[in-house]
Design a protein around this motif. Structure first.
Motif, short mmCIF file in Angstrom:
data_model
loop_
_atom_site.label_atom_id
_atom_site.label_comp_id
_atom_site.label_asym_id
_atom_site.label_seq_id
_atom_site.Cartn_x
_atom_site.Cartn_y
_atom_site.Cartn_z
N TYR A 116 46.37 31.61 71.13
CA TYR A 116 47.80 30.94 71.02
C TYR A 116 47.73 29.82 71.88
CZ TYR A 116 52.61 31.63 70.33
OH TYR A 116 53.97 31.50 69.74
N LEU A 117 47.59 28.78 71.42
CA LEU A 117 47.57 27.53 72.31
C LEU A 117 48.87 26.64 72.11
CD1 LEU A 117 45.74 25.72 73.74
CD2 LEU A 117 45.02 24.60 71.44
N ILE A 118 49.52 26.37 73.15
CA ILE A 118 50.57 25.42 73.32
C ILE A 118 50.25 24.07 73.47
CG2 ILE A 118 52.76 25.00 74.04
CD1 ILE A 118 52.31 27.94 72.52
N SER A 119 50.67 22.60 72.76
CA SER A 119 50.40 21.58 73.06
C SER A 119 51.50 20.83 72.73
CB SER A 119 49.23 21.06 71.91
OG SER A 119 48.19 21.75 72.12
N GLN A 120 51.71 19.70 73.68
CA GLN A 120 52.73 18.79 73.53
C GLN A 120 52.36 17.64 72.86
OE1 GLN A 120 55.03 18.47 77.32
NE2 GLN A 120 56.82 18.19 76.37
N ASP A 121 52.94 16.80 71.87
CA ASP A 121 52.46 15.79 71.37
C ASP A 121 52.45 14.60 72.28
OD1 ASP A 121 52.64 13.30 69.82
OD2 ASP A 121 52.99 14.63 67.97
N ALA A 122 51.41 13.74 72.54
CA ALA A 122 51.26 12.93 73.63
C ALA A 122 52.26 11.79 73.37
CB ALA A 122 49.98 12.14 73.71
N ALA A 123 52.56 11.39 72.13
CA ALA A 123 53.46 10.17 71.55
C ALA A 123 54.76 10.71 71.55
CB ALA A 123 53.09 9.76 70.26
N ASP A 124 55.21 11.91 71.36
CA ASP A 124 56.65 12.46 71.27
C ASP A 124 56.70 13.79 71.84
OD1 ASP A 124 59.02 13.03 70.74
OD2 ASP A 124 58.91 13.46 68.55
N PRO A 125 56.91 13.74 73.49
CA PRO A 125 57.13 15.00 74.25
C PRO A 125 57.97 16.04 73.71
CG PRO A 125 57.82 13.10 75.58
CD PRO A 125 57.36 12.44 74.14
N ASP A 126 59.00 15.71 72.73
CA ASP A 126 60.05 16.72 72.21
C ASP A 126 59.36 17.41 71.00
OD1 ASP A 126 62.09 15.99 74.03
OD2 ASP A 126 62.78 14.53 72.84
N THR A 127 58.02 16.97 70.77
CA THR A 127 57.28 17.53 69.66
C THR A 127 56.33 18.68 70.11
OG1 THR A 127 57.89 16.10 68.09
CG2 THR A 127 56.11 17.49 67.39
N VAL A 128 56.17 19.94 69.98
CA VAL A 128 55.36 20.81 70.41
C VAL A 128 54.43 21.51 69.25
CG1 VAL A 128 55.19 22.99 71.96
CG2 VAL A 128 56.88 21.24 72.65
N HIS A 129 53.63 21.76 69.64
CA HIS A 129 52.53 22.38 68.39
C HIS A 129 51.96 23.92 69.06
CE1 HIS A 129 52.13 18.74 66.11
NE2 HIS A 129 52.47 18.12 67.42
N VAL A 130 51.89 24.68 68.03
CA VAL A 130 51.51 26.15 68.45
C VAL A 130 50.26 26.24 67.27
CG1 VAL A 130 51.66 28.49 68.76
CG2 VAL A 130 53.58 26.83 69.53
N THR A 131 49.08 26.44 68.17
CA THR A 131 48.20 26.91 67.41
C THR A 131 47.69 28.34 67.55
OG1 THR A 131 47.10 24.71 67.73
CG2 THR A 131 45.44 26.16 66.83
N GLU A 132 47.62 29.24 66.45
CA GLU A 132 47.47 30.67 66.47
C GLU A 132 46.30 30.96 65.68
OE1 GLU A 132 51.03 32.84 65.38
OE2 GLU A 132 52.37 31.19 65.29
N VAL A 133 45.59 31.90 66.31
CA VAL A 133 44.51 32.49 65.53
C VAL A 133 44.88 34.15 65.52
CG1 VAL A 133 41.94 33.00 65.05
CG2 VAL A 133 42.70 30.56 65.54
N TRP A 134 44.61 34.91 64.66
CA TRP A 134 45.06 36.34 64.71
C TRP A 134 43.81 36.99 63.86
CZ3 TRP A 134 48.89 38.06 67.52
CH2 TRP A 134 49.86 37.29 67.92
N GLN A 135 43.74 38.29 64.10
CA GLN A 135 42.46 38.99 63.45
C GLN A 135 42.92 39.02 62.08
OE1 GLN A 135 41.90 42.74 65.41
NE2 GLN A 135 40.66 41.89 67.18
N ASP A 136 44.17 39.31 61.74
CA ASP A 136 44.89 39.49 60.37
C ASP A 136 46.23 39.32 60.41
OD1 ASP A 136 45.61 41.96 61.47
OD2 ASP A 136 43.82 42.99 60.98
N ASP A 137 46.83 39.49 59.44
CA ASP A 137 48.44 39.07 59.31
C ASP A 137 49.13 40.17 60.20
OD1 ASP A 137 50.60 37.52 58.26
OD2 ASP A 137 50.93 39.18 56.98
N ALA A 138 48.59 41.51 59.79
CA ALA A 138 49.19 42.72 60.53
C ALA A 138 49.40 42.29 62.17
CB ALA A 138 48.51 43.86 60.21
N SER A 139 48.37 41.88 62.47
CA SER A 139 48.45 41.60 64.19
C SER A 139 49.59 40.63 64.39
CB SER A 139 47.09 41.13 64.43
OG SER A 139 46.19 42.12 64.38
#
Length: 107
Positions: free
Chosen positions: A38-61
């Motif tokens: 569950y990774l949080i990143s702020q766009d270097a060119a637009d600090p008002d844009t935030v990205h979340v990268t998620e990896v889960w074992q499955d959809d139920a999780s």
């Protein structure tokens, strides 16, 4: 294994608040069953844009994490949504592997 890329745009000048709130969410998910990344990143060119990268074992999780009550000290989903200038954009992924994930595919 599933993944999600979430892109969120904060109201002007509030990207730092959005990122901070999402980092608190990430801390709550540390050790949550089925949560791999569950990774949080702020766009270097637009600090008002935030990205979340998620990896889960499955959809139920992932669904269980969404259904879990927020801690008393927040943030809750309404707190995060109040910071957004538009609805978040979600891209669903099939995760194949990579650095940071177990090489044997067992989770």
């Amino acid at each position: 294994m599933i993944g999600r890329l979430m892109t969120m745009t904060a109201h002007p000048g509030r990207g730092g608040e959005l990122a901070a709130a999402l980092l608190r969410v990430a801390e709550r998910l540390r050790g949550f069953p089925g949560s791999e990344i569950y990774l949080i990143s702020q766009d270097a060119a637009d600090p008002d844009t935030v990205h979340v990268t998620e990896v889960w074992q499955d959809d139920a999780s992932a669904q269980a994490a969404l259904a879990a009550p927020p801690p008393a000290d927040g943030p809750d989903p309404a707190d995060v949504l109040a910071l957004l200038s538009s609805p978040p954009h979600r891209t669903d992924l099939t995760v194949l592997g990579g650095v940071g994930l177990p090489a044997d595919g067992r989770f």
